[in-house]
Design an enzyme around this catalytic site. Structure first.
Site, mmCIF file in Angstrom:
data_model
loop_
_atom_site.group_PDB
_atom_site.id
_atom_site.type_symbol
_atom_site.label_atom_id
_atom_site.label_comp_id
_atom_site.label_asym_id
_atom_site.label_seq_id
_atom_site.Cartn_x
_atom_site.Cartn_y
_atom_site.Cartn_z
ATOM 1 N N ASP A 210 1.853 -6.859 7.536
ATOM 2 C CA ASP A 210 2.375 -6.098 6.584
ATOM 3 C C ASP A 210 1.682 -4.345 6.344
ATOM 4 O O ASP A 210 2.203 -4.393 5.674
ATOM 5 C CB ASP A 210 3.387 -6.583 6.076
ATOM 6 C CG ASP A 210 4.567 -5.997 5.640
ATOM 7 O OD1 ASP A 210 5.579 -5.136 6.117
ATOM 8 O OD2 ASP A 210 5.008 -6.056 4.131
ATOM 9 N N ASP A 227 -1.363 -6.563 -1.064
ATOM 10 C CA ASP A 227 -0.079 -7.207 -0.065
ATOM 11 C C ASP A 227 -0.547 -8.399 0.234
ATOM 12 O O ASP A 227 -0.111 -7.910 1.495
ATOM 13 C CB ASP A 227 1.129 -6.772 -0.295
ATOM 14 C CG ASP A 227 1.453 -5.958 -1.771
ATOM 15 O OD1 ASP A 227 1.363 -6.650 -2.615
ATOM 16 O OD2 ASP A 227 2.830 -5.086 -1.131
#
Length: 287
Positions: A210, A227
């Site tokens: 991502d 993340d």
């Protein structure tokens, strides 16, 4: 501490009753939870919302403070649909606390990334099970990346839906996201990120999954990957799809700033597979 307040006022007593033993005295346990909730709500700078500091989170925070993993929670670093990040103290250092929201996190998205990951095959199917597994997954992924020598926040400890990790910033100010950072040499940063993806794949055995200018920080003269909860191993059925998308995002951001590498060429370089088909990673339109 001028910008902090202790979560629990006063020093811990020698009794320091653990959460596990509190379960044997529900009345005492509930009173502790209520007291914790009041003290956290008293911290105006936290801007507390019920979807962040729910009972599960309060219990995890209580456990972390009781065990000395954190001592105080400060202001918000970032907010999002799935998690909020706060500045905190841990002994003599500043850390970041990432709290995944058990009520509003994107349950289906998390399931899509966990499904097919052999490391997390036997977890429950409830929302809490998935969020707890996601927290453990990010801790594991960050640990792998650190061991591979990559620039990511060092994971310190986790419990339930809370992850404690290294704070990336200076003077209580976090490093900016790549999208708003001043980048002296875009070509150098682009090359550095491609090399990070190569090491991530070949050494850490992970695909970020991502990647974008929103989850890359820039500070200290280099980019940092953050993340990592959705990162999967190369044997994941969608790993090539995720990798292709990561590189597409990098090329989209950097193409106005510097020369970029052809998509399939970058994929071959990162995976070390020289004959990777041109259409690799296009099997599904969405992952």
């Amino acid at each position: 501490m001028h910008r902090y307040e202790n979560i629990w006022k006063g020093k811990r007593t020698r009794r320091g009753i653990s959460i596990e033993r509190d379960r044997h005295d529900l009345h005492k346990y509930d009173k502790r939870v209520d007291a914790t909730r009041i003290r956290i709500k008293d911290l105006d700078q936290l801007k507390v919302r019920e979807d962040v500091f729910d009972e599960i989170t309060l219990l995890a925070l209580y456990k972390m403070v009781n065990r000395g993993w954190i001592s105080a929670v400060g202001g918000s670093i970032s907010t999002g649909k799935e998690a909020n990040v706060f500045l905190a103290d841990r002994k003599d250092e500043q850390v970041a606390i990432k709290i995944y929201m058990t009520r509003t996190a994107n349950f289906q998205k998390m399931q899509n990334y966990i499904a097919g990951d052999r490391r997390f095959m036997n977890i429950g199917k409830t929302r809490r099970d998935i969020v707890f597994a996601w927290t453990r997954k990010e801790f594991s992924n960050l640990k792998r990346a650190v061991e591979a020598g990559l620039s990511v926040p060092k994971p310190l400890v986790f419990d339930r839906n809370i992850l404690v990790m290294e704070f990336l910033g200076e003077n209580e100010i976090p490093y900016p996201q790549l999208r708003v950072a001043t980048i002296p040499d875009p070509a150098e940063v682009y090359a550095s990120l491609l090399e990070s993806l190569r090491v991530l794949w070949q050494t850490a055995k992970l695909v970020h999954g991502d990647l974008s200018e929103y989850n890359i920080l820039y500070g200290g003269g280099r980019p940092w990957l953050i993340d990592m909860g959705q990162a999967v191993t190369p044997d994941h059925p969608h790993s090539i799809i995720f990798l292709r998308r990561d590189i597409e995002q990098l090329n989209r951001f950097f193409s106005p700033l510097c020369e970029t590498i052809e998509l399939i060429g970058a994929m071959r370089q990162i995976t070390g597979i020289p004959h990777l088909p041109e259409n690799a990673g296009t099997e599904l339109s969405e992952a």
